[in-house]
Write a protein that holds these residues in place. Structure first.
Motif, PDB file in Angstrom:
ATOM      1  N   ASP A  25       0.868  -1.279   0.107  1.00  0.00           N
ATOM      2  CA  ASP A  25       0.035   0.148  -0.047  1.00  0.00           C
ATOM      3  C   ASP A  25       0.747   1.121  -0.180  1.00  0.00           C
ATOM      4  N   PRO A  26       1.307   1.827  -1.202  1.00  0.00           N
ATOM      5  CA  PRO A  26       2.227   3.106  -1.088  1.00  0.00           C
ATOM      6  C   PRO A  26       1.499   4.044  -0.592  1.00  0.00           C
ATOM      7  N   GLY A  27       0.259   4.225  -0.530  1.00  0.00           N
ATOM      8  CA  GLY A  27      -0.171   5.364   0.263  1.00  0.00           C
ATOM      9  C   GLY A  27      -0.194   5.225   1.812  1.00  0.00           C
ATOM     10  N   ALA A  28      -0.098   4.130   2.376  1.00  0.00           N
ATOM     11  CA  ALA A  28      -0.009   3.780   3.625  1.00  0.00           C
ATOM     12  C   ALA A  28       1.224   4.555   4.536  1.00  0.00           C
ATOM     13  N   ARG A  29       0.775   5.143   5.631  1.00  0.00           N
ATOM     14  CA  ARG A  29       1.649   5.702   6.447  1.00  0.00           C
ATOM     15  C   ARG A  29       2.357   4.721   7.302  1.00  0.00           C
ATOM     16  N   LEU A  30       3.674   4.690   7.270  1.00  0.00           N
ATOM     17  CA  LEU A  30       4.594   3.368   7.980  1.00  0.00           C
ATOM     18  C   LEU A  30       4.479   3.869   9.560  1.00  0.00           C
ATOM     19  N   SER A  31       3.723   3.021   9.989  1.00  0.00           N
ATOM     20  CA  SER A  31       3.770   3.052  11.585  1.00  0.00           C
ATOM     21  C   SER A  31       4.978   2.404  12.180  1.00  0.00           C
ATOM     22  N   VAL A  32       5.581   2.968  13.374  1.00  0.00           N
ATOM     23  CA  VAL A  32       6.656   2.387  13.616  1.00  0.00           C
ATOM     24  C   VAL A  32       6.501   1.164  14.427  1.00  0.00           C
ATOM     25  N   ARG A  33       4.933   1.081  15.150  1.00  0.00           N
ATOM     26  CA  ARG A  33       4.656  -0.247  15.817  1.00  0.00           C
ATOM     27  C   ARG A  33       4.427  -1.218  14.694  1.00  0.00           C
ATOM     28  N   ALA A  34       3.653  -0.899  13.551  1.00  0.00           N
ATOM     29  CA  ALA A  34       3.424  -1.883  12.681  1.00  0.00           C
ATOM     30  C   ALA A  34       4.576  -2.439  11.906  1.00  0.00           C
ATOM     31  N   VAL A  35       5.491  -1.458  11.670  1.00  0.00           N
ATOM     32  CA  VAL A  35       6.824  -2.051  10.885  1.00  0.00           C
ATOM     33  C   VAL A  35       7.637  -3.144  11.849  1.00  0.00           C
ATOM     34  N   ALA A  36       7.771  -2.501  13.131  1.00  0.00           N
ATOM     35  CA  ALA A  36       8.414  -3.222  14.249  1.00  0.00           C
ATOM     36  C   ALA A  36       7.750  -4.737  14.225  1.00  0.00           C
ATOM     37  N   ALA A  37       6.613  -4.683  14.364  1.00  0.00           N
ATOM     38  CA  ALA A  37       5.886  -6.115  14.427  1.00  0.00           C
ATOM     39  C   ALA A  37       6.095  -7.056  13.335  1.00  0.00           C
ATOM     40  N   ARG A  38       5.981  -6.510  12.103  1.00  0.00           N
ATOM     41  CA  ARG A  38       6.242  -7.086  10.915  1.00  0.00           C
ATOM     42  C   ARG A  38       7.714  -7.638  10.816  1.00  0.00           C
ATOM     43  N   ALA A  39       8.419  -6.874  11.150  1.00  0.00           N
ATOM     44  CA  ALA A  39       9.892  -7.148  11.236  1.00  0.00           C
ATOM     45  C   ALA A  39      10.307  -8.099  12.437  1.00  0.00           C
ATOM     46  N   GLY A  40       9.625  -8.195  13.214  1.00  0.00           N
ATOM     47  CA  GLY A  40       9.919  -9.169  14.379  1.00  0.00           C
ATOM     48  C   GLY A  40      11.026  -8.602  15.385  1.00  0.00           C
ATOM     49  N   VAL A  41      10.886  -7.046  15.586  1.00  0.00           N
ATOM     50  CA  VAL A  41      11.799  -6.415  16.581  1.00  0.00           C
ATOM     51  C   VAL A  41      11.074  -5.605  17.211  1.00  0.00           C
ATOM     52  N   SER A  42      11.786  -5.080  18.404  1.00  0.00           N
ATOM     53  CA  SER A  42      11.144  -4.136  19.196  1.00  0.00           C
ATOM     54  C   SER A  42      10.989  -2.935  18.528  1.00  0.00           C
ATOM     55  N   THR A  43      10.028  -2.107  19.169  1.00  0.00           N
ATOM     56  CA  THR A  43      10.027  -0.691  18.562  1.00  0.00           C
ATOM     57  C   THR A  43      11.249   0.116  19.144  1.00  0.00           C
ATOM     58  N   GLY A  44      12.049  -0.113  20.161  1.00  0.00           N
ATOM     59  CA  GLY A  44      13.291   0.386  20.510  1.00  0.00           C
ATOM     60  C   GLY A  44      14.443   0.129  19.760  1.00  0.00           C
TER      61      GLY A  44
END
Length: 201
Positions: A25-44
């Motif tokens: 979804d090129p129009g989506a805003r990249l949420s830090v929490r969503a990206v971190a969850a997808r990557a399997g890493v902490s938000t920190g």
């Protein structure tokens, strides 16, 4: 665990996850929490590599455009940053053509997006086009910033300014002109790029 999450591998996972989300979804805003969850890493961990959402977005755009346009002139460090940015902006203007071709293009834009009552569908279509233009210009500015050719500042704001200049120049290509369109266009592009390269905001 934190040390492992702050290594190069976690940075790559974050970028891969963010690029996948952008692709979906090129129009989506990249949420830090969503990206971190997808990557399997902490938000920190994500914040360790990308302290701001803008830094994450810039890295994603750089990755996308390196794949889409690896031969982009913006990467040619043998030329001055000013010339490279002007050449890239000219790439945006080139498809518009001059005279009859430019008039036909703007006539179509008018019929599609200006003349009819706005609908959610045509508003979304136009905004998607505008976002892609903005993102492309932001990418070029990010490359120049990474090289040290552009002072730190708000690249989104600078890109909006340059896209507005491009819109005006493309309309000017469709209108009758007393002077040479290309000479006037060149002068305007030089002034706009000089402003951006010298700006601190």
């Amino acid at each position: 665990m934190v040390e492992q999450e702050t290594g190069a591998g976690s940075r790559d996972r974050v970028l891969r996850a963010a690029m996948a989300m952008f692709g979906e979804d090129p129009g989506a805003r990249l949420s830090v929490r969503a990206v971190a969850a997808r990557a399997g890493v902490s938000t920190g961990s994500l914040r360790y590599h990308f302290p701001t959402q803008r830094a994450l977005q810039d890295a994603v755009l750089a990755g996308v455009y390196d794949v889409v346009a690896p031969g982009d002139r913006i990467h040619d460090k043998s030329a001055p940053a000013r010339d490279r940015l002007i050449d890239c902006l000219r790439q945006v203007l080139a498809p518009a053509g001059v005279g009859e071709q430019a008039r036909a293009g703007w006539s179509e834009i008018f019929k599609t997006y200006i003349e009819p009552e706005p609908t959610d569908e045509n508003r979304a279509a136009y905004l998607a086009i505008e976002r892609e233009a903005q993102r492309r210009v932001e990418y070029w500015l990010t490359v120049l910033g990474d090289e040290g050719a552009l002072a730190d500042g708000d690249n989104a704001r600078r890109a909006r300014f340059l896209v507005t200049v491009l819109n005006g120049l493309s309309i000017a290509r469709a209108l009758p002109a007393g002077d040479s369109i290309l000479a006037t266009e060149t002068e305007t592009l030089h002034a706009a790029v000089d402003h951006v390269l010298g700006s601190r905001a």
